[in-house]
Design an enzyme around this catalytic site. Structure first.
Site, PDB file in Angstrom:
ATOM      1  N   LYS A  78       0.766  -0.896   0.060  1.00 39.73           N
ATOM      2  CA  LYS A  78       0.318   0.210  -0.227  1.00 39.73           C
ATOM      3  C   LYS A  78       1.034   1.360  -0.107  1.00 39.73           C
ATOM      4  CE  LYS A  78      -3.731   2.919   2.571  1.00 39.73           C
ATOM      5  NZ  LYS A  78      -5.231   1.948   3.809  1.00 39.73           N
ATOM      6  N   SER A 153      -9.858   2.333   2.555  1.00 41.18           N
ATOM      7  CA  SER A 153      -8.822   3.074   2.144  1.00 41.18           C
ATOM      8  C   SER A 153      -8.554   2.362   1.128  1.00 41.18           C
ATOM      9  CB  SER A 153      -8.326   3.594   3.421  1.00 41.18           C
ATOM     10  OG  SER A 153      -7.292   2.612   3.531  1.00 41.18           O
ATOM     11  N   SER A 177     -10.613  -0.316   7.190  1.00 45.14           N
ATOM     12  CA  SER A 177      -9.573   0.111   5.872  1.00 45.14           C
ATOM     13  C   SER A 177      -8.718  -0.963   5.105  1.00 45.14           C
ATOM     14  CB  SER A 177      -8.626   0.630   5.545  1.00 45.14           C
ATOM     15  OG  SER A 177      -9.511   2.396   5.379  1.00 45.14           O
TER      16      SER A 177
HETATM   17  N1  GLN Z   1     -13.175   4.869   6.718  1.00 47.41           N
HETATM   18  C1  GLN Z   1     -12.579   5.117   7.210  1.00 47.41           C
HETATM   19  C2  GLN Z   1     -12.475   6.395   6.932  1.00 47.41           C
HETATM   20  O1  GLN Z   1     -12.995   6.870   6.256  1.00 47.41           O
HETATM   21  C3  GLN Z   1     -11.532   3.775   7.608  1.00 47.41           C
HETATM   22  C4  GLN Z   1     -10.457   4.500   7.003  1.00 47.41           C
HETATM   23  C5  GLN Z   1      -8.715   3.771   7.201  1.00 47.41           C
HETATM   24  O2  GLN Z   1      -9.858   2.228   8.487  1.00 47.41           O
HETATM   25  N2  GLN Z   1      -8.184   3.728   7.614  1.00 47.41           N
HETATM   26  O3  GLN Z   1     -11.640   6.849   8.405  1.00 47.41           O
END
Ligand code: GLN
Length: 486
Positions: A78, A153, A177
């Site tokens: 990532k 994400s 995410s």
């Molecule tokens: N969707 C959540 C956010 O927007 C979690 C994102 C994540 O786990 N990096 O914060």
């Protein structure tokens, strides 16, 4: 069987028995990336030359017989992990020109283990999002239906593994995410206990919640990759010093007598009824494997999204203050003075969602509001952890859906942040409590993948992997591949 259909474990076995070389496997995946990634947009950087050089080295080690479990197997990182000499963008214009001077601990552990890095994967900007639509590099498409999002994400990670452009990937999970994109793309994703995997060199979003983990095809692969990723790191002050566990050792244990808890709050209004059916069928499968089912309650779950959207933005506003146009990344043209430099560099470098979070967080932390918002949210966080503590007195694992819906259409929630935030309604509490959680393929609704979430007590990763692996021995959801990429 074609190379891309093989799991990490199968690739490792083939490399060890010299059925193919690491250079062959690496070239095979690079060819697939070249063929399919125009459609998916899952990679930000492809590091072909470096990958082939690493593969050559791995082949030399394999020839000498001095290899580790995953020597020569490709994977992709990532783009939140710093990689020495390779662009680390975190999905942001702010870091579009940032070449990290060092490797994140996760990256160096993968290198030491002989894994070959194919490239860096697209993601929501600074990991803020649930659909991979906030990336500066454009949205990633879900290989199961390219008009839909892959989740976020870690959307690039999930799309790339689902289309088998890489056999496995790393992800990070601050509020879901790893698990949510794994669910939306028919993959196995594991978020470890907070502190198990070093955060050093992983660009910080919300430091008390962020945790890295594997996104793979199978639970066995997740165990293999977790073995590589974990470990105490004195460069991360929240890294835990724990005895080493071999996560593949207990995969075959029987599930006879396993106590599963089903939180009533995870099956209430808001859950898509077809997703619910898939989850019920999966639970029935666990009964056949010898598990007993108990209804439980996590009474404060409805507070997890509101508490998270105070704590995560507060931490992000602090973490992202380092991107000032001076020390890292983007700098605006011809600044008039220092204030203009800060304002325009940040104004032009960050996207809308990141700005929204910084503003909310700065507000929540400001004098006079700190007690009302941040401190209150921290107290709610404790209530949420206590709910889990009580539940784990009665059950070994908590199960439910990972996400209330299957993959939604690109653009469907873009103008509606609250609906987007609710995608993580079942995953966020796990981060607030610092617990380990997994998502595994459990079937399909409307021809789209559904993920089953498993949540365990602290440091129960080996048990979760065992629970997931046993299910994957009696089901074949995890081997299904999206059409057009087979
Ligand atoms: N969707 C959540 C956010 O927007 C979690 C994102 C994540 O786990 N990096 O914060």
């Amino acid at each position: 069987m074609s190379l891309y259909r093989k799991s990490l474990a199968e690739l490792a076995a083939g490399l060890h028995t010299k059925q193919f070389s690491s250079v062959e496997v690496t070239q095979h995946f690079l060819d697939r990336i070249a063929k399919h990634d125009k459609t998916l947009n899952s990679f930000v950087s492809i590091t072909a030359e470096q990958a082939l050089a690493q593969a050559k080295q791995a082949d030399a080690q394999l020839a000498k017989g001095s290899m580790a479990a995953l020597t020569g197997v490709p994977l992709a990182q990532k783009d939140i992990f710093c990689t020495q000499g390779v662009k680390t963008s975190c999905g942001s214009k702010m870091l579009d020109n940032f070449i990290a001077p060092y490797d994140a601990t996760v990256v160096s552990k993968c290198k030491q283990a002989g894994l070959v890095m194919l490239g860096k994967l697209n993601m929501d900007e600074f990991a803020m999002g649930s659909s991979n639509e906030t990336s500066y590099y454009g949205p990633v498409k879900n290989p199961w239906d390219t008009t839909r999002v892959p989740g976020g994400s870690s959307g690039g990670s999930a799309a790339a593994v689902a289309a088998r452009l890489t056999p496995a990937a790393t992800g990070t999970d601050t509020g879901g995410s790893i698990r949510q994109p794994a669910a939306l793309c028919n993959l196995t994703g594991l978020k470890p206990t907070y502190g198990l995997v070093s955060r050093w060199g992983m660009i910080a979003f919300a430091s008390s919640l962020d945790q890295a983990g594997p996104i793979t095809q199978t639970a066995e692969d997740a165990a293999l990759l977790l073995n590589t990723m974990v470990g105490f790191d004195d460069k991360d002050s929240t890294s835990l010093n724990r005895p080493t566990v071999n996560y593949t050792a207990s995969l075959k244990d029987s599930l006879q007598g396993l106590r599963i808890g089903l939180p009533k709050e995870y099956f209430a209004a808001g859950l898509n009824s077809d997703v619910a059916k898939v989850i019920e069928t999966a639970i029935a499968e666990y009964k056949k494997l010898g598990a007993t089912i108990t209804d439980i309650s996590l009474p404060n779950s409805h507070l997890s999204v509101p508490a998270y959207y105070v704590i995560a933005p507060a931490e992000c506003s602090s973490n992202l203050s380092r991107f000032d146009g001076v020390r890292f990344g983007y700098r605006c043209n011809d600044p008039k003075d220092l204030n203009d430099l800060y304002q325009r560099s940040r104004g032009e470098g960050f996207g809308a969602e990141v700005k929204r979070r910084i503003m909310i967080g700065t507000y929540a932390l400001s004098a006079g509001y700190y007690d009302a918002y941040y401190l209150k949210a921290q107290k709610v966080r404790r209530l949420i952890s206590d709910d889990f503590k009580r539940a784990f007195e009665k059950v070994d694992v908590i199960m439910g859906p990972t996400s209330p819906n299957t993959a939604f259409k690109l653009g469907e929630h873009s103008d509606d942040p609250i609906t987007m935030y609710l995608c993580d309604i079942y995953t966020i509490a796990v981060n607030l409590a610092g617990l380990p959680g997994m998502s595994i393929p459990a079937g399909f609704a409307h021809n789209l993948p559904v993920g089953l979430q498993l949540v365990g007590n602290y440091f129960s990763e080996a048990k979760l992997l065992n629970i997931a692996h046993q299910y994957q021995q009696v089901t074949n959801w995890h081997t299904q591949m999206p059409k057009g990429f087979e």
